[in-house]
Design a protein around this motif. Structure first.
Motif, PDB file in Angstrom:
ATOM      1  N   VAL A 197      -2.784 -42.750   1.521  1.00 49.40           N
ATOM      2  CA  VAL A 197      -1.928 -42.430   2.667  1.00 49.40           C
ATOM      3  C   VAL A 197      -2.763 -42.242   3.939  1.00 49.40           C
ATOM      4  O   VAL A 197      -2.512 -42.916   4.937  1.00 49.40           O
ATOM      5  CB  VAL A 197      -1.044 -41.193   2.373  1.00 49.40           C
ATOM      6  CG1 VAL A 197      -0.255 -40.780   3.597  1.00 49.40           C
ATOM      7  CG2 VAL A 197      -0.127 -41.471   1.190  1.00 49.40           C
ATOM      8  N   PRO A 198      -3.778 -41.361   3.954  1.00 48.49           N
ATOM      9  CA  PRO A 198      -4.546 -41.239   5.197  1.00 48.49           C
ATOM     10  C   PRO A 198      -5.351 -42.497   5.541  1.00 48.49           C
ATOM     11  O   PRO A 198      -5.520 -42.818   6.722  1.00 48.49           O
ATOM     12  CB  PRO A 198      -5.472 -40.045   4.948  1.00 48.49           C
ATOM     13  CG  PRO A 198      -5.487 -39.831   3.499  1.00 48.49           C
ATOM     14  CD  PRO A 198      -4.194 -40.368   2.974  1.00 48.49           C
ATOM     15  N   ILE A 199      -5.820 -43.214   4.532  1.00 48.46           N
ATOM     16  CA  ILE A 199      -6.541 -44.462   4.800  1.00 48.46           C
ATOM     17  C   ILE A 199      -5.613 -45.450   5.498  1.00 48.46           C
ATOM     18  O   ILE A 199      -5.968 -46.047   6.515  1.00 48.46           O
ATOM     19  CB  ILE A 199      -7.097 -45.069   3.490  1.00 48.46           C
ATOM     20  CG1 ILE A 199      -8.148 -44.162   2.868  1.00 48.46           C
ATOM     21  CG2 ILE A 199      -7.681 -46.457   3.746  1.00 48.46           C
ATOM     22  CD1 ILE A 199      -8.529 -44.540   1.434  1.00 48.46           C
ATOM     23  N   SER A 200      -4.408 -45.594   4.964  1.00 50.90           N
ATOM     24  CA  SER A 200      -3.444 -46.526   5.554  1.00 50.90           C
ATOM     25  C   SER A 200      -3.002 -46.086   6.941  1.00 50.90           C
ATOM     26  O   SER A 200      -2.888 -46.914   7.856  1.00 50.90           O
ATOM     27  CB  SER A 200      -2.227 -46.673   4.648  1.00 50.90           C
ATOM     28  OG  SER A 200      -2.594 -47.245   3.427  1.00 50.90           O
ATOM     29  N   MET A 201      -2.746 -44.798   7.112  1.00 44.55           N
ATOM     30  CA  MET A 201      -2.298 -44.311   8.415  1.00 44.55           C
ATOM     31  C   MET A 201      -3.387 -44.496   9.476  1.00 44.55           C
ATOM     32  O   MET A 201      -3.097 -44.899  10.603  1.00 44.55           O
ATOM     33  CB  MET A 201      -1.873 -42.841   8.326  1.00 44.55           C
ATOM     34  CG  MET A 201      -0.672 -42.606   7.426  1.00 44.55           C
ATOM     35  SD  MET A 201       0.746 -43.647   7.788  1.00 44.55           S
ATOM     36  CE  MET A 201       1.177 -43.094   9.401  1.00 44.55           C
ATOM     37  N   ALA A 202      -4.628 -44.208   9.128  1.00 41.79           N
ATOM     38  CA  ALA A 202      -5.728 -44.404  10.079  1.00 41.79           C
ATOM     39  C   ALA A 202      -5.894 -45.890  10.401  1.00 41.79           C
ATOM     40  O   ALA A 202      -6.143 -46.260  11.557  1.00 41.79           O
ATOM     41  CB  ALA A 202      -7.025 -43.832   9.508  1.00 41.79           C
ATOM     42  N   ALA A 203      -5.733 -46.746   9.398  1.00 45.01           N
ATOM     43  CA  ALA A 203      -5.844 -48.192   9.626  1.00 45.01           C
ATOM     44  C   ALA A 203      -4.690 -48.691  10.496  1.00 45.01           C
ATOM     45  O   ALA A 203      -4.900 -49.541  11.370  1.00 45.01           O
ATOM     46  CB  ALA A 203      -5.876 -48.933   8.294  1.00 45.01           C
ATOM     47  N   ILE A 204      -3.485 -48.174  10.278  1.00 47.99           N
ATOM     48  CA  ILE A 204      -2.341 -48.571  11.114  1.00 47.99           C
ATOM     49  C   ILE A 204      -2.580 -48.170  12.564  1.00 47.99           C
ATOM     50  O   ILE A 204      -2.408 -48.983  13.482  1.00 47.99           O
ATOM     51  CB  ILE A 204      -1.030 -47.957  10.580  1.00 47.99           C
ATOM     52  CG1 ILE A 204      -0.613 -48.645   9.283  1.00 47.99           C
ATOM     53  CG2 ILE A 204       0.082 -48.048  11.619  1.00 47.99           C
ATOM     54  CD1 ILE A 204       0.541 -47.969   8.567  1.00 47.99           C
ATOM     55  N   CYS A 205      -2.980 -46.936  12.795  1.00 48.34           N
ATOM     56  CA  CYS A 205      -3.211 -46.468  14.168  1.00 48.34           C
ATOM     57  C   CYS A 205      -4.320 -47.264  14.846  1.00 48.34           C
ATOM     58  O   CYS A 205      -4.192 -47.655  16.010  1.00 48.34           O
ATOM     59  CB  CYS A 205      -3.558 -44.982  14.168  1.00 48.34           C
ATOM     60  SG  CYS A 205      -2.175 -43.929  13.705  1.00 48.34           S
ATOM     61  N   THR A 206      -5.398 -47.533  14.126  1.00 51.92           N
ATOM     62  CA  THR A 206      -6.504 -48.296  14.701  1.00 51.92           C
ATOM     63  C   THR A 206      -6.082 -49.736  14.973  1.00 51.92           C
ATOM     64  O   THR A 206      -6.440 -50.305  16.010  1.00 51.92           O
ATOM     65  CB  THR A 206      -7.723 -48.260  13.761  1.00 51.92           C
ATOM     66  OG1 THR A 206      -8.039 -46.904  13.455  1.00 51.92           O
ATOM     67  CG2 THR A 206      -8.923 -48.910  14.403  1.00 51.92           C
ATOM     68  N   THR A 207      -5.328 -50.335  14.072  1.00 52.61           N
ATOM     69  CA  THR A 207      -4.869 -51.707  14.260  1.00 52.61           C
ATOM     70  C   THR A 207      -3.925 -51.810  15.451  1.00 52.61           C
ATOM     71  O   THR A 207      -4.026 -52.748  16.255  1.00 52.61           O
ATOM     72  CB  THR A 207      -4.174 -52.219  12.981  1.00 52.61           C
ATOM     73  OG1 THR A 207      -5.094 -52.130  11.895  1.00 52.61           O
ATOM     74  CG2 THR A 207      -3.716 -53.648  13.134  1.00 52.61           C
ATOM     75  N   VAL A 208      -3.012 -50.858  15.593  1.00 54.60           N
ATOM     76  CA  VAL A 208      -2.105 -50.856  16.742  1.00 54.60           C
ATOM     77  C   VAL A 208      -2.903 -50.723  18.041  1.00 54.60           C
ATOM     78  O   VAL A 208      -2.633 -51.423  19.023  1.00 54.60           O
ATOM     79  CB  VAL A 208      -1.047 -49.733  16.611  1.00 54.60           C
ATOM     80  CG1 VAL A 208      -0.305 -49.500  17.916  1.00 54.60           C
ATOM     81  CG2 VAL A 208      -0.080 -50.055  15.486  1.00 54.60           C
ATOM     82  N   PHE A 209      -3.913 -49.863  18.030  1.00 52.87           N
ATOM     83  CA  PHE A 209      -4.755 -49.722  19.219  1.00 52.87           C
ATOM     84  C   PHE A 209      -5.501 -51.021  19.519  1.00 52.87           C
ATOM     85  O   PHE A 209      -5.615 -51.425  20.683  1.00 52.87           O
ATOM     86  CB  PHE A 209      -5.745 -48.571  19.039  1.00 52.87           C
ATOM     87  CG  PHE A 209      -6.681 -48.411  20.201  1.00 52.87           C
ATOM     88  CD1 PHE A 209      -6.226 -47.892  21.403  1.00 52.87           C
ATOM     89  CD2 PHE A 209      -8.001 -48.801  20.101  1.00 52.87           C
ATOM     90  CE1 PHE A 209      -7.086 -47.759  22.482  1.00 52.87           C
ATOM     91  CE2 PHE A 209      -8.862 -48.672  21.171  1.00 52.87           C
ATOM     92  CZ  PHE A 209      -8.402 -48.149  22.375  1.00 52.87           C
TER      93      PHE A 209
END
Length: 179
Positions: A148-160
């Motif tokens: 969950v935190p790995i995916s959430m951090a990857a989503i936020c970084t990818t959106v940025f």
């Protein structure tokens, strides 16, 4: 034109990461199929960007970071401190994110991991309901779904990354030349 295809691959990775987070939260498993698909999306996006720019540093840095993470995290899997899916996901995410934004991903991962651990270890702070009961079950089991935190951090970084690329492309006139 390769820029648009690269961004499209990154956009397609976002719902896949959300699926991985949800599936890991509910079942404590990360499917090999999902990690392989994420690997293809990330490597394809990096390859397209490298072909467009002629600069292969990001691809090499991302591959080295993924290999390093796999080698470092593998003993933790062997000691049963972290799941195999989490190790594979951490090894693949640098290919999705690219080398330039790995520091931002690391900071976000730290924040989301602390938040996830706090939610699982302190379920009494959650509102009543099935979600609280499930988190209490995870706490009794001693499991923290780190996908969950790995995916959430990857989503936020990818959106940025997508936002940053679009702002650069529009301000430099690249999108006008593509039309």
């Amino acid at each position: 034109m390769l820029l648009i295809e690269s961004l499209l691959l990154k956009v397609l990775a976002i719902p896949l990461l959300a699926w991985i987070a949800w599936f890991d939260f509910t079942t404590q498993k990360i499917a090999n199929r999902d990690v392989l698909l994420l690997l293809c999306l990330g490597a394809g996006s990096l390859l397209l960007l490298s072909l467009q720019s002629g600069w292969w540093w990001d691809m090499g840095l991302s591959a080295m970071a993924g290999l390093l993470l796999f080698v470092v995290l593998f003993p933790f899997w062997a000691l049963r401190k972290v799941g195999a899916g989490d190790v594979k996901l951490m090894a693949v995410v640098p290919l999705l994110i690219s080398g330039n934004d790995l520091i931002m991903f690391s900071v976000l991962l730290l924040l989301f991991a602390v938040a996830t651990t706090a939610v699982v270890k302190l379920p009494f702070m959650l509102p009543q309901g099935a979600f609280r009961l499930y988190v209490q079950y995870l706490d009794r089991k001693g499991v923290v779904p780190f996908g969950v935190p790995i995916s959430m951090a990857a989503i936020c970084t990818t959106v940025f990354e997508i936002y940053k690329t679009l702002v650069f492309a529009t301000s430099s006139g690249i999108l006008d030349r593509l039309n």
